[in-house]
Design an enzyme around this catalytic site. Structure first.
Site, PDB file in Angstrom:
ATOM      1  N   LYS A   1       1.438   4.333   7.134  1.00 53.06           N
ATOM      2  CA  LYS A   1       0.624   5.291   6.373  1.00 53.06           C
ATOM      3  C   LYS A   1       1.361   6.618   6.327  1.00 53.06           C
ATOM      4  O   LYS A   1       2.241   6.875   7.139  1.00 53.06           O
ATOM      5  CB  LYS A   1      -0.723   5.526   7.086  1.00 53.06           C
TER       6      LYS A   1
ATOM      7  N   SER B   1       0.807  -1.222   0.000  1.00 51.12           N
ATOM      8  CA  SER B   1       0.000   0.000   0.000  1.00 51.12           C
ATOM      9  C   SER B   1       0.840   1.273   0.000  1.00 51.12           C
ATOM     10  O   SER B   1       0.315   2.360  -0.140  1.00 51.12           O
ATOM     11  CB  SER B   1      -0.946   0.015   1.204  1.00 51.12           C
TER      12      SER B   1
END
Lengths: 143, 425
Positions: A100, A63
């Site tokens: 993230k 991701s």
């Protein structure tokens, strides 16, 4: 892209070993060669700014590929440093350590993936988020 | 006015806190850490204490109901705890020039400055360790080690203090109140036997010991207890011991999961332990002059109690695994075939920094540096502890007597293969 500076890094022997000056010579002459002892570049010293609070973790998943972080890379993580807008952080989400990019906006906090296939996560306030540490370097193998 | 004070910093439920630092799912749950061989609870979280679990509780009795209570058990992960302990000391060292490691999860630190600054200083240490290591600590500050320990207890027990207590910053009346309620056996240095003797003379609380006649206490229990009395009055008697440059002994010992009762297997144990002790010598850049190989039976097995040991003085300080492995075999003739030994170890003493032997000792034969020790160590770091060994220590698979640690968390900070995993999902 151009390479600015190339230096030799020792590839044999234990990486952390540094030639030490013998401080107490028990007998004999001090060697004149001692004047020319230079320490090899010590990666630990240059990559780890805060040894007690630095941890290393392996990335699982894709991701964050848009941020140059691939599956299997290692991240150097500084714990206890204040996260800033744009930092890659290790956040605790549902009991899991998750990588993230942190966005601090006027309206709240957003955790962004760096891959369009993964959704962003919105949080009203930073205090509601548990940030384990800030990733400041990615070790990405090339062979 | 500047004061010299001492802080006692300790980590709450240290083993459990280390586990939690790397596993957020353990937060808020009852967690146990088990002894060697996963036998019984050696450490637990506050939530586990609330379930009525105490140190020493056998795991096989708790396991059937664990799931119902959300109870999680972990095998002891001493590599992780040792590394976190080292980091803990490093952080404290950034706040104080005088640090004494007192145990794996406790350290004394010196403070020099105005009394009003001591509280904020301790609070900065507490926050720093919480943020950089995820470890919760309690800090007690006092004029003596004994008072720092006492303040540390207060920091944990008095709800309003939130983990930090500066003894000298409390008003005298409040200090008296705390001391008059604190049982004497909870004071640092007062064991159960001393507490009994003191109680016979009406000394049952910290306040009573502080106010007791020091000479009387000296006659009753010796000079050490007299020092405790003086320390309770704020007079420093027990100095801060900063770490000596070279620790003078090194022990490698383990309990077995299955007792060892034959010389043949003990020979394997000794070979393996000698080589692991050697790895530690190398990592500290030291050499040993004396080796003691020992074994013991269980303390619960009084019928066939035996604790053989053999001590050898080596010809010169060495870190040579060939020599040390051979020396460790000296235990074998001393043991009794058929006796069930449950623990064994290698103790290396008379340690000196590598290559520091006196230059003119004609009788000391310099060991040939074959470089075997560092080589073994490199292979082990790369491929695991069992990947290589010499002689009988080179068994490929974990032997039967190796410790059982079935619920061990990864050694996140000391093994490359076991590092923390973070998810990019």
């Amino acid at each position: 892209m151009s390479i600015q500076d190339i230096r030799a890094v020792p590839v044999t022997g234990p990486a952390m070993e540094v030639p030490m000056m013998p401080t107490a010579v028990q007998a004999g002459f001090p060697s004149p060669a001692l004047d020319f002892v230079h320490e090899s570049i010590n990666l630990q010293e240059h990559l780890v700014y805060d040894p007690p609070a630095t941890f290393i973790a392996r990335v699982s998943g894709d991701s964050m590929v848009g941020a140059g972080i691939s599956h299997g890379d290692q991240l150097l993580i500084h714990k206890g440093t204040r996260p800033r807008d744009g930092d890659v952080v290790i956040a605790v989400l549902d009991g899991q350590f998750t990588v993230k990019r942190l966005r601090l906006t006027g309206t709240g906090v957003r955790l962004e993936a760096a891959n369009p296939e993964y959704p962003d996560i919105e949080v009203p306030e930073l205090s509601e988020l548990s940030i384990w540490g800030v990733a400041y370097m990615c070790l990405h193998g090339l062979r | 006015m500047s004061k010299h004070l001492l802080a006692l910093v300790d980590v709450n439920s240290f083993y459990v806190s280390c586990e939690r630092a790397f596993d957020p799912t353990l937060e808020g749950r009852p967690v146990l850490v088990l002894s060697n061989n996963d036998g019984c609870a050696v450490a637990m979280s506050a939530e586990a204490k609330e379930l009525g679990i105490t140190v020493g509780a056998p795991w096989f009795k708790l396991a059937p109901n664990a799931q119902r209570h959300g109870l999680v058990a972990r095998s002891s992960n001493y590599e992780l705890y040792g590394d976190m302990s080292h980091r803990f000391l490093q952080v404290i060292g950034e706040h104080s020039h005088e640090v004494e490691k007192y145990s794996i999860d406790e350290a004394f630190a010196g403070y020099g400055g105005p009394l009003q600054g001591a509280g904020p200083w301790a609070e900065r240490i507490r926050r720093d360790i919480a943020e950089r290591l995820s470890l919760p600590v309690g800090i007690g500050v006092g004029a003596t080690k004994t008072l720092a320990k006492l303040a540390n207890l207060a920091a944990k027990r008095v709800p309003g203090m939130r983990g930090v207590c500066v003894w000298d910053g409390l008003d005298a009346e409040y200090r008296d109140w705390v001391m008059s309620r604190l049982p004497v056996q909870q004071i640092w240095g007062v064991g159960p036997r001393s507490a009994k003797k003191l109680a016979a003379h009406g000394v049952t609380t910290a306040a009573a010991l502080r106010d007791a006649d020091a000479q009387f206490v000296r006659r009753l229990l010796g000079v050490t207890m007299m020092r405790t009395v003086l320390e309770l009055r704020g007079q420093p008697c027990i100095q801060l011991e900063e770490e000596r440059e070279f620790r003078d002994s090194l022990v490698f010992s383990r309990s077995f999961s299955t007792p060892v009762s034959t010389r043949e297997i003990m020979a394997q144990v000794m070979a393996s332990y000698a080589q692991r002790a050697c790895t530690r010598l190398n990592s500290r850049s030291t050499e040993a002059k004396t080796l003691t190989a020992w074994a013991m039976t269980s303390q619960f097995n009084s019928a066939a109690e035996d604790s053989p040991s053999a001590t050898l003085s080596l010809p010169a300080p060495t870190n040579d695994p060939v020599l040390l492995t051979r020396a460790a075999q000296a235990l074998l003739p001393r043991m009794t075939e058929g006796t069930r030994y449950t623990k064994a170890g290698i103790t290396l003493t008379d340690l000196s920094p590598r290559g520091a032997q006196p230059a003119f000792d004609l009788f000391a034969e310099p060991q040939q540096d074959k470089g075997i020790g560092p080589l073994l160590q490199q292979v082990r770091e790369k491929s695991g502890t069992d990947a290589i060994g010499m002689g009988r220590g080179g068994m490929r698979t974990a032997a039967e007597w190796e410790m059982r640690r079935e619920m061990m968390s990864p050694r996140y900070t000391t093994r490359w293969q076991e590092m923390l995993e973070v998810h990019a999902r």
